[in-house]
Design an enzyme around this catalytic site. Structure first.
Site, mmCIF file in Angstrom:
data_model
loop_
_atom_site.group_PDB
_atom_site.id
_atom_site.type_symbol
_atom_site.label_atom_id
_atom_site.label_comp_id
_atom_site.label_asym_id
_atom_site.label_seq_id
_atom_site.Cartn_x
_atom_site.Cartn_y
_atom_site.Cartn_z
ATOM 1 N N GLU A 200 -8.254 45.461 45.749
ATOM 2 C CA GLU A 200 -8.005 44.018 45.633
ATOM 3 C C GLU A 200 -7.711 43.398 46.990
ATOM 4 O OE1 GLU A 200 -5.200 40.944 43.012
ATOM 5 O OE2 GLU A 200 -4.750 43.090 42.992
ATOM 6 N N ASP A 278 -7.430 37.209 35.082
ATOM 7 C CA ASP A 278 -6.266 37.794 35.744
ATOM 8 C C ASP A 278 -4.985 37.153 35.211
ATOM 9 O OD1 ASP A 278 -4.895 39.557 37.340
ATOM 10 O OD2 ASP A 278 -5.378 38.593 39.230
#
Length: 332
Positions: A200, A278
């Site tokens: 990420e 998310d």
């Protein structure tokens, strides 16, 4: 394409990052949580990412208030129900909600009670809406490894009863994987499926390690596999699905804009991708809007959409029976 009406699968959605602002206001008043203001716009500022956010760490600060508000069973049940309700209204047919049970013990609840309350909210929504859901238990990398054992010990009692997988989340450091090798082996043995936040924040190698050392079947984000050729090839060869959340990656400065996001490039190179939000509130986005942004940027057509949908079904941790039902939703 009418994106709102198309069926959707969400595999990467954090419960505490997806509270309705109205609910946060009500719960803050109920729980006696002192805020400078209880006006909608002011509370929204506490929950939604500011424009000047510069990193994943800044982004994660938005979780402070939700965690304070979610220390009672009825509050957890409510927000789980509402997240399912919100998702159902945009034709999400199946969602895997993730959260960290150990963050919700401040007022005396046990992990068992915490997990039960979220499952209860999910099941209530399933009775009212055309949506199914399961839980992923997140463990936080800034907590001790012993805490992961605690989550496994309690969570394994709910496998097949609402819990499907385990996850490692939070700030990502280079080479974080190795210390978790033994505990994740235990998790897999106990019946947990495995998805890991990795790649990420710039470290493609973390993705490779998560797959090879932790047995990750899916990767949360995986944005930076392009900077590690071995990771890229491994993801492709093993058919590991990347749970991709472009708006979140823009918010955390993983990329600067949709045009820079690699999701479409990966998709066209036959890397399996799922599109998710998310954190619906923190990133101020729902799944339809996320698909609209990707569609507008990369001009995806229905065949692209269908491929992503069917791959997401296959990559999900639900039962084979439910997978077959979900596949039928996209046959047009």
């Amino acid at each position: 394409m009418n994106l709102l009406n198309l069926p959707k699968i969400e595999l990467h959605c954090h419960l505490d990052g997806s509270l309705r602002v109205e609910t946060a206001i009500e719960l803050a008043k109920k729980e006696g949580v002192k805020l400078d203001s209880y006006e909608y716009d002011k509370v929204k500022e506490l929950l939604v990412i500011p424009k000047e956010c510069n990193s994943l760490e800044d982004y994660l600060n938005r979780f402070a208030l939700p965690v304070k508000l979610l220390q009672r069973a009825e509050n957890l049940e409510r927000v789980a129900f509402e997240l399912m309700e919100d998702a159902s209204k945009e034709n999400v047919k199946y969602i895997e909600i993730r959260f960290a049970p150990l963050l919700h013990l401040e007022k005396g609840m046990t992990q068992k009670e915490v997990i039960e309350s979220v499952i209860k909210g999910i099941r209530k929504a399933e009775e009212l809406y055309d949506i199914k859901g399961n839980l992923i238990l997140s463990c936080l990398r800034h907590h001790s490894i012993d805490s992961v054992y605690e989550v496994i010990e309690e969570g394994k009692n709910f496998i097949g009863k609402g819990v499907v997988a385990i996850d490692l989340a939070g700030g990502e450091l280079e080479n974080f994987v190795k210390p978790y090798e033994e505990v994740m082996k235990l998790a897999r043995k106990a019946g947990f499926r495995v998805t890991i936040h990795a790649g990420e924040t710039g470290y493609g190698k973390n993705v490779r390690d998560a797959i090879e050392l932790l047995g990750a079947e899916r990767i949360g984000h995986g944005l930076f596999i392009f900077n590690d050729e071995e990771a890229y090839n491994l993801v492709k060869e093993k058919g590991v699905t990347l749970e991709m959340c472009p708006k979140s990656n823009i918010d955390t400065k993983g990329v600067n804009k949709y045009e820079e996001h690699p999701i479409y490039k990966y998709h066209k190179d036959n890397i399996k991708v799922n599109l998710s939000t998310d954190n619906r509130t923190v990133s101020n986005i729902n799944l339809t809007e996320e698909f609209e942004n990707v569609h507008k940027t990369f001009n995806i057509d229905f065949e692209d959409y269908k491929k992503i949908y069917l791959n997401s079904v296959e990559a999900s941790f639900c039962s084979e029976e439910l997978k077959e039902k979900l596949k039928l939703s996209i046959i047009i």
